[in-house]
Design an enzyme around this catalytic site. Structure first.
Site, PDB file in Angstrom:
ATOM      1  N   SER A 128       7.451  62.759 -30.428  1.00 38.70           N
ATOM      2  CA  SER A 128       8.319  61.985 -29.555  1.00 38.70           C
ATOM      3  C   SER A 128       7.937  62.194 -28.098  1.00 38.70           C
ATOM      4  O   SER A 128       7.381  63.226 -27.743  1.00 38.70           O
ATOM      5  CB  SER A 128       9.769  62.400 -29.762  1.00 38.70           C
ATOM      6  OG  SER A 128      10.590  61.691 -28.876  1.00 38.70           O
ATOM      7  N   LYS A 183      12.100  62.689 -37.228  1.00 36.08           N
ATOM      8  CA  LYS A 183      11.704  61.832 -36.094  1.00 36.08           C
ATOM      9  C   LYS A 183      12.461  60.500 -36.151  1.00 36.08           C
ATOM     10  O   LYS A 183      12.910  59.979 -35.121  1.00 36.08           O
ATOM     11  CB  LYS A 183      10.185  61.586 -36.123  1.00 36.08           C
ATOM     12  CG  LYS A 183       9.681  60.522 -35.132  1.00 36.08           C
ATOM     13  CD  LYS A 183       9.931  60.927 -33.701  1.00 36.08           C
ATOM     14  CE  LYS A 183       9.343  60.067 -32.610  1.00 36.08           C
ATOM     15  NZ  LYS A 183       9.067  58.696 -32.763  1.00 36.08           N
ATOM     16  N   HIS A 186      15.900  61.094 -34.989  1.00 37.52           N
ATOM     17  CA  HIS A 186      15.837  61.228 -33.522  1.00 37.52           C
ATOM     18  C   HIS A 186      15.912  59.850 -32.871  1.00 37.52           C
ATOM     19  O   HIS A 186      16.684  59.613 -31.948  1.00 37.52           O
ATOM     20  CB  HIS A 186      14.539  61.937 -33.100  1.00 37.52           C
ATOM     21  CG  HIS A 186      14.240  61.796 -31.633  1.00 37.52           C
ATOM     22  ND1 HIS A 186      13.668  60.653 -31.103  1.00 37.52           N
ATOM     23  CD2 HIS A 186      14.464  62.617 -30.587  1.00 37.52           C
ATOM     24  CE1 HIS A 186      13.561  60.791 -29.789  1.00 37.52           C
ATOM     25  NE2 HIS A 186      14.029  61.975 -29.453  1.00 37.52           N
ATOM     26  N   GLU A 190      18.765  58.193 -30.547  1.00 40.15           N
ATOM     27  CA  GLU A 190      18.381  57.614 -29.248  1.00 40.15           C
ATOM     28  C   GLU A 190      19.011  56.218 -29.081  1.00 40.15           C
ATOM     29  O   GLU A 190      19.555  55.894 -28.025  1.00 40.15           O
ATOM     30  CB  GLU A 190      16.847  57.539 -29.212  1.00 40.15           C
ATOM     31  CG  GLU A 190      16.236  56.873 -28.015  1.00 40.15           C
ATOM     32  CD  GLU A 190      14.710  56.750 -28.204  1.00 40.15           C
ATOM     33  OE1 GLU A 190      14.049  57.753 -28.549  1.00 40.15           O
ATOM     34  OE2 GLU A 190      14.189  55.632 -28.022  1.00 40.15           O
TER      35      GLU A 190
HETATM   36  P1  NBP Z   1      -1.446  51.590 -31.721  1.00 44.11           P
HETATM   37  O1  NBP Z   1      -0.258  51.735 -32.580  1.00 44.11           O
HETATM   38  O2  NBP Z   1      -1.528  50.426 -30.820  1.00 44.11           O
HETATM   39  O3  NBP Z   1      -2.753  51.614 -32.650  1.00 44.11           O
HETATM   40  C1  NBP Z   1      -4.032  51.425 -32.128  1.00 44.11           C
HETATM   41  C2  NBP Z   1      -5.020  52.353 -32.787  1.00 44.11           C
HETATM   42  O4  NBP Z   1      -5.063  52.129 -34.196  1.00 44.11           O
HETATM   43  C3  NBP Z   1      -6.430  52.097 -32.276  1.00 44.11           C
HETATM   44  O5  NBP Z   1      -7.096  53.336 -32.178  1.00 44.11           O
HETATM   45  C4  NBP Z   1      -7.016  51.226 -33.359  1.00 44.11           C
HETATM   46  O6  NBP Z   1      -8.424  51.271 -33.420  1.00 44.11           O
HETATM   47  C5  NBP Z   1      -6.444  51.903 -34.568  1.00 44.11           C
HETATM   48  N1  NBP Z   1      -6.557  51.111 -35.808  1.00 44.11           N
HETATM   49  C6  NBP Z   1      -5.910  49.985 -36.207  1.00 44.11           C
HETATM   50 BR1  NBP Z   1      -4.751  49.051 -35.176  1.00 44.11          BR
HETATM   51  N2  NBP Z   1      -6.264  49.574 -37.424  1.00 44.11           N
HETATM   52  C7  NBP Z   1      -7.151  50.482 -37.856  1.00 44.11           C
HETATM   53  C8  NBP Z   1      -7.893  50.597 -39.064  1.00 44.11           C
HETATM   54  N3  NBP Z   1      -7.722  49.735 -40.062  1.00 44.11           N
HETATM   55  N4  NBP Z   1      -8.760  51.632 -39.169  1.00 44.11           N
HETATM   56  C9  NBP Z   1      -8.908  52.502 -38.157  1.00 44.11           C
HETATM   57  N5  NBP Z   1      -8.230  52.438 -37.000  1.00 44.11           N
HETATM   58  C10 NBP Z   1      -7.364  51.443 -36.836  1.00 44.11           C
HETATM   59  O7  NBP Z   1      -1.669  52.931 -30.855  1.00 44.11           O
HETATM   60  P2  NBP Z   1      -0.631  53.843 -30.070  1.00 44.11           P
HETATM   61  O8  NBP Z   1       0.355  53.046 -29.285  1.00 44.11           O
HETATM   62  O9  NBP Z   1      -1.463  54.852 -29.381  1.00 44.11           O
HETATM   63  O10 NBP Z   1       0.200  54.563 -31.227  1.00 44.11           O
HETATM   64  C11 NBP Z   1      -0.423  55.330 -32.231  1.00 44.11           C
HETATM   65  C12 NBP Z   1       0.625  55.793 -33.214  1.00 44.11           C
HETATM   66  O11 NBP Z   1       1.561  56.608 -32.525  1.00 44.11           O
HETATM   67  C13 NBP Z   1       1.429  54.670 -33.842  1.00 44.11           C
HETATM   68  O12 NBP Z   1       1.710  54.974 -35.169  1.00 44.11           O
HETATM   69  C14 NBP Z   1       2.706  54.645 -33.046  1.00 44.11           C
HETATM   70  O13 NBP Z   1       3.798  54.134 -33.767  1.00 44.11           O
HETATM   71  C15 NBP Z   1       2.870  56.114 -32.736  1.00 44.11           C
HETATM   72  N6  NBP Z   1       3.667  56.433 -31.562  1.00 44.11           N
HETATM   73  C16 NBP Z   1       3.559  55.683 -30.444  1.00 44.11           C
HETATM   74  C17 NBP Z   1       4.309  55.994 -29.326  1.00 44.11           C
HETATM   75  C18 NBP Z   1       4.189  55.193 -28.080  1.00 44.11           C
HETATM   76  O14 NBP Z   1       4.959  55.449 -27.145  1.00 44.11           O
HETATM   77  N7  NBP Z   1       3.225  54.290 -27.977  1.00 44.11           N
HETATM   78  C19 NBP Z   1       5.166  57.088 -29.359  1.00 44.11           C
HETATM   79  C20 NBP Z   1       5.224  57.870 -30.495  1.00 44.11           C
HETATM   80  C21 NBP Z   1       4.470  57.522 -31.596  1.00 44.11           C
HETATM   81  P3  NBP Z   1      -9.301  50.196 -32.574  1.00 44.11           P
HETATM   82  O15 NBP Z   1      -9.401  50.764 -31.202  1.00 44.11           O
HETATM   83  O16 NBP Z   1     -10.577  50.182 -33.275  1.00 44.11           O
HETATM   84  O17 NBP Z   1      -8.562  48.895 -32.618  1.00 44.11           O
END
Ligand code: NBP
Length: 478
Positions: A128, A183, A186, A190
């Protein structure tokens, strides 16, 4: 093989987590499906620590020390399964796959069971705090085996947020899906907290007649007391902000349709399955949903409401004071419901979750971080078997003290036609729990009447049925 840990998936979250590990002196292997992201990470931030970039999965896995710790930070859902399928064949028994994405806990249970067969630890981990948290210290909720935590825990604790007393905001939550479950709750809490704050704002604006800037001041004052929290702090910031284009309060130029990514909905769906009332979270999810129904709202815009009489300055001040009480009491109820849900899931899935430690690791790094959480930690430390937070002596006393103001706020809101689903649901839940007799007795009578569903009696053991269609005598049902 020299890297302590590897991160695959280098979008905002993965990149910042990798940098966080590197900044703490860990050698980090980095990989992304699209290699350009890996290259740009090393080009831009290579100076922050030691990164080992790899383009091919084999090289990435090969660069990890054993047992391998491989963090997956890709989009939740199918991409996570795709990445697991890609990497699992390259791993050996004892290695760990850490899924830091927002996975549904049932997916995590499925993945854990399937990887366990291959001897690979699957550690579904709630993270988180968003992008900033990932870089500067998130709250971390790892599930999976206790054995995996022995090897992984110290690294995660290293990069996690630290509470005011210096302890890491990371602990082993429990087996398989426990981390992702917690999570999810959580996020549900929120939602509830944000909804309650929004209702407090709405009341101060439309009942007390305060302008946004004054409400910002009110929240700042509240933030010095028992409501001291990140969410109250940012609420004051948002309310004090003026839109540059129009000169109007920012809050007045934002479209009033709240969006959601789905974790609040998951929480409510799961609570229904577990049979745990989480009305605060449910009302928050529904409130966002109502706000988004432009068609319904348009169709209902001309429905009559009560006449609103402006409050005197003195009345408004007193009302604002009551709203603080109502907000606090409703917050205690919403958190109590969230904890009940974790407790019920712990029993359902055999997780043995330490309820106090959940509060402890949410004290820093996450969106609901608040002084209040230390009190929840203390309540469970004093009595680990606490049936509900509302049974804790201190919380019970505070909520009891707040109740007159709480009732006044909810009835004033109703009289003014200002919707307060969160405040009202929390108060209703409080009254239901403390009621000596609930009308559920009548419900049971109705059920027995139309469906012979039977009922229990207050004075005797066993199930009974009344012959409603006949002479209305009572029979033992079994
Ligand atoms: P995203 O959720 O936008 O995912 C993008 C990533 O996933 C890129 O590295 C992309 O690779 C990769 N990807 C995808 Br899409 N399909 C794929 C596949 N078939 N094989 C391999 N790689 C693949 O990224 P994020 O916002 O950094 O979030 C990552 C995780 O963390 C998510 O599960 C999200 O729910 C969680 N999360 C996010 C936050 C937040 O605030 N953003 C907070 C807490 C948790 P590419 O570059 O090759 O397209």
């Amino acid at each position: 093989a020299s890297a302590h840990i590897g991160v695959t998936g280098l979008a905002v979250m993965g990149r910042n987590l990798a940098r966080n590990f590197a900044r703490h002196g860990h050698t980090v292997a980095v990989h992304n499906r699209t290699a350009a992201r890996t290259r740009s990470l090393v080009e831009e931030y290579g100076g922050e620590g030691t990164f080992v970039p790899a383009e091919r999965p084999e090289d990435f896995v090969g660069s990890l020390e054993r047992p391998r710790r491989l963090v997956v930070m890709v989009k939740a859902g199918r991409p996570t399964d795709a990445v697991i399928e890609e990497f699992a064949p390259l791993l050996e028994p004892g290695d760990m796959i850490i899924d830091g994405g927002n996975a549904h806990f049932q997916d995590t249970r499925r993945r854990e069971a399937s990887l366990r067969e291959r001897g690979v630890h699957f550690v579904g981990t709630g993270i988180s705090g968003g992008e900033e948290g990932a870089l500067h210290g998130p709250s971390i909720m790892p599930g999976g085996s206790a054995e995996s935590y022995e090897s992984l825990g110290p690294l995660l604790e290293d990069i996690s947020a630290k509470a005011q007393d210096g302890s890491p905001c990371c602990t082993h939550i429990g087996p398989d899906g426990a981390g992702h479950f917690v999570k999810m709750v959580h996020n549900g809490i929120e939602y509830a907290d944000m909804q309650l704050i929004a209702e407090a704002y709405d009341l101060l604006r439309h009942v007390a007649g305060f302008e946004p800037a004054r409400i910002a001041e009110t929240f700042r004052t509240w933030n010095t007391g028992r409501l001291d929290s990140y969410l109250i702090e940012i609420t004051a910031e948002v309310l004090a902000h003026t839109d540059a284009a129009t000169g109007l309060p920012f809050v007045d130029v934002v479209a009033d349709r709240a969006e959601q990514k789905g974790t609040g909905r998951w929480t409510v769906q799961t609570a229904l399955d577990l049979g745990v009332p989480v009305s605060g979270i449910a009302e928050a999810v529904f409130a966002r949903s109502v706000s988004g129904h432009a068609d319904l709202r348009e169709a209902a815009r001309t429905l009559p409401g009560p006449e609103r009489r402006p409050m005197s300055e003195q009345g408004a001040e007193a009302f604002a004071h009551h709203v603080e009480h109502a907000l606090y009491a409703s917050k205690v109820v919403s958190y109590a419901q969230g904890w009940n849900m974790v407790s019920a899931a712990g029993e359902e899935y055999g997780w043995e979750i330490d309820l106090g430690s959940i509060a402890a690791i949410w004290r820093g790094g996450c969106i609901i971080r608040a002084a209040f959480l230390d009190r929840i930690r203390a309540a469970y430390a004093a009595d680990p078997g606490l049936p509900t937070l509302l049974a804790d002596k201190e919380f019970a006393a505070e909520v009891g003290e707040a109740q007159d103001a709480w009732r006044a706020v909810v009835s004033t809101a109703v009289a003014h036609g200002v919707p307060t689903p969160g405040f009202a649901a929390a108060l209703t839940y409080y009254d239901a729990l403390r009621a000596e007799r609930l009308p559920a007795a009548l419900t049971q009578g109705q059920r027995d009447f139309f469906g012979a569903h039977t009922y229990r009696r207050t004075d005797r053991e066993g199930s009974f049925h009344t012959l409603w269609g006949g002479d209305r005598t009572e029979r033992p049902a079994d």
